[in-house]
Design a protein around this motif. Structure first.
Motif, short mmCIF file in Angstrom:
data_model
loop_
_atom_site.label_atom_id
_atom_site.label_comp_id
_atom_site.label_asym_id
_atom_site.label_seq_id
_atom_site.Cartn_x
_atom_site.Cartn_y
_atom_site.Cartn_z
N THR A 48 1.02 -1.17 0.22
CA THR A 48 0.11 0.02 -0.02
C THR A 48 0.94 1.19 0.02
OG1 THR A 48 -1.54 -1.13 1.36
CG2 THR A 48 -1.85 1.11 1.20
N ILE A 49 0.80 1.98 -1.29
CA ILE A 49 1.76 3.12 -1.21
C ILE A 49 1.11 4.45 -0.65
CG2 ILE A 49 3.07 4.66 -2.78
CD1 ILE A 49 3.81 2.07 -4.45
N PRO A 50 1.12 5.03 0.25
CA PRO A 50 0.55 6.10 0.83
C PRO A 50 0.53 7.33 -0.30
CG PRO A 50 2.64 6.31 1.99
CD PRO A 50 2.49 5.00 1.02
N PHE A 51 -0.32 8.49 -0.40
CA PHE A 51 -0.43 9.34 -1.45
C PHE A 51 0.28 10.37 -0.82
CE2 PHE A 51 -4.13 6.82 -2.89
CZ PHE A 51 -3.56 6.89 -4.45
N ARG A 52 0.29 10.81 0.44
CA ARG A 52 1.10 12.03 1.01
C ARG A 52 2.30 11.84 0.87
NH1 ARG A 52 -1.09 12.15 7.05
NH2 ARG A 52 -0.77 9.91 6.47
N ALA A 53 3.20 12.97 0.33
CA ALA A 53 4.48 12.89 0.24
C ALA A 53 5.23 12.89 1.60
CB ALA A 53 5.15 14.12 -0.49
N SER A 54 4.63 13.15 2.53
CA SER A 54 5.30 13.10 3.73
C SER A 54 5.33 11.78 4.63
CB SER A 54 4.40 13.92 4.95
OG SER A 54 3.05 13.56 4.89
N ASP A 55 4.68 10.73 4.06
CA ASP A 55 4.67 9.50 4.30
C ASP A 55 5.97 8.76 3.64
OD1 ASP A 55 2.47 9.34 5.98
OD2 ASP A 55 1.10 9.15 4.21
N LYS A 56 6.76 8.20 4.37
CA LYS A 56 8.18 7.78 3.87
C LYS A 56 8.12 6.44 3.65
CE LYS A 56 11.07 11.50 4.99
NZ LYS A 56 9.94 12.32 5.29
N TYR A 57 7.20 5.60 4.06
CA TYR A 57 7.22 3.94 3.91
C TYR A 57 5.82 3.49 3.22
CZ TYR A 57 11.02 4.47 7.14
OH TYR A 57 12.20 4.52 7.82
N ALA A 58 6.11 2.67 2.61
CA ALA A 58 4.80 1.77 2.03
C ALA A 58 4.85 0.55 2.91
CB ALA A 58 5.38 1.31 0.64
N GLN A 59 3.51 0.21 3.33
CA GLN A 59 3.38 -0.86 4.34
C GLN A 59 2.64 -1.97 3.44
OE1 GLN A 59 1.18 0.17 7.70
NE2 GLN A 59 2.30 -1.14 8.88
N CYS A 60 3.09 -3.37 3.92
CA CYS A 60 2.65 -4.60 3.52
C CYS A 60 1.17 -4.56 4.07
CB CYS A 60 3.51 -5.75 3.70
SG CYS A 60 2.57 -7.13 3.27
N PRO A 61 -0.06 -4.69 3.49
CA PRO A 61 -1.28 -5.06 4.28
C PRO A 61 -1.26 -6.41 4.98
CG PRO A 61 -1.63 -5.12 1.97
CD PRO A 61 -0.27 -4.60 2.17
N CYS A 105 1.55 -8.52 6.28
CA CYS A 105 2.55 -8.96 7.31
C CYS A 105 3.14 -7.58 7.88
CB CYS A 105 3.84 -9.70 6.82
SG CYS A 105 4.83 -8.84 5.68
N ASN A 106 2.70 -6.12 7.47
CA ASN A 106 3.10 -4.91 7.99
C ASN A 106 4.36 -4.61 7.76
OD1 ASN A 106 0.14 -4.43 8.70
ND2 ASN A 106 0.49 -5.48 10.64
N ALA A 107 5.15 -5.38 6.77
CA ALA A 107 6.50 -5.11 6.65
C ALA A 107 6.44 -3.52 5.97
CB ALA A 107 7.29 -6.13 5.93
N LYS A 108 7.61 -2.82 6.22
CA LYS A 108 7.63 -1.43 5.73
C LYS A 108 9.04 -1.46 4.65
CE LYS A 108 5.16 1.29 9.08
NZ LYS A 108 5.31 2.34 9.98
N ARG A 109 8.35 -0.63 3.65
CA ARG A 109 9.71 -0.34 2.84
C ARG A 109 9.74 1.17 2.63
NH1 ARG A 109 10.36 -3.98 -2.45
NH2 ARG A 109 12.15 -3.06 -2.30
N ASN A 110 11.17 1.60 2.52
CA ASN A 110 11.35 3.00 2.41
C ASN A 110 10.69 3.60 0.91
OD1 ASN A 110 12.53 5.75 2.24
ND2 ASN A 110 13.86 5.11 3.82
N LEU A 111 10.25 4.38 0.98
CA LEU A 111 9.55 5.02 -0.40
C LEU A 111 10.56 5.91 -1.14
CD1 LEU A 111 5.99 5.73 0.14
CD2 LEU A 111 6.80 4.07 -1.18
N LYS A 112 11.76 6.20 -0.61
CA LYS A 112 12.69 7.09 -1.19
C LYS A 112 12.76 6.96 -2.68
CE LYS A 112 16.50 9.74 0.03
NZ LYS A 112 17.98 9.87 0.85
N HIS A 113 13.50 5.72 -2.81
CA HIS A 113 13.87 5.40 -4.28
C HIS A 113 12.66 4.90 -5.01
CE1 HIS A 113 13.88 1.30 -2.72
NE2 HIS A 113 13.71 0.76 -3.98
N ILE A 114 11.51 4.42 -4.31
CA ILE A 114 10.32 4.00 -5.09
C ILE A 114 9.59 5.13 -5.70
CG2 ILE A 114 8.15 2.83 -4.79
CD1 ILE A 114 9.36 1.24 -2.43
N ARG A 115 9.63 6.24 -5.03
CA ARG A 115 8.96 7.19 -5.47
C ARG A 115 9.51 8.08 -6.72
NH1 ARG A 115 4.44 9.13 -2.82
NH2 ARG A 115 4.50 8.99 -0.65
N GLY A 116 11.19 8.12 -6.84
CA GLY A 116 11.82 8.36 -7.67
C GLY A 116 11.34 7.67 -8.82
#
Ligand code: ZN
Ligand code: ZN
Length: 120
Positions: free
Chosen positions: A21-34, A36-47
């Motif tokens: 689940t990728i958040p729409f707000r630019a202030s959210d820095k992580y995408a979360q797995c719905p 297992c709730n693992a988080k991934r940094n969105l920095k390079h994903i947003r790029g």
């Protein structure tokens, strides 16, 4: 796993493979797995997302320009043999490409069968 899914791996959870689940707000820095709730940094994903959107936008704009130009141009007739049906007349128009070194392209539409072709 084909090359298509491999190319989109960044959108999936590394642990369980669920789509993140990728958040729409630019202030959210992580995408979360719905799942297992693992988080991934969105920095390079947003790029990656942004560069994808730009190229899609470019294509759309390119198409938009094409449509407008086609409506504006008065079609003229020319003696041009159709490669497909051998008819000797085609309508044509020219269009200057956006980039100067791409030059001018002439577009033909066969008046016999409607086949479309182009010449630089
Ligand atoms: Zn997961
Ligand atoms: Zn033709």
């Amino acid at each position: 796993m084909g090359s298509y899914s491999r190319g989109r791996d960044f959108l999936f959870c590394q642990l369980c493979g669920t789509m993140l689940t990728i958040p729409f707000r630019a202030s959210d820095k992580y995408a979360q797995c719905p799942l297992c709730n693992a988080k991934r940094n969105l920095k390079h994903i947003r790029g990656k997302e942004i560069s994808y959107k730009i190229s899609a936008e470019d294509i759309r704009r390119e198409l938009g320009i094409n449509i407008i130009d086609e409506q504006k141009v008065q079609l003229s007739k020319v003696n041009k043999k159709c490669d497909k049906c051998g008819h000797g007349e085609a309508s044509f128009y020219t269009r200057q490409m956006r980039s100067a070194d791409e030059g001018q392209t002439t577009f033909y539409t066969c008046l016999g069968c409607g086949f479309q072709f182009q010449e630089n």
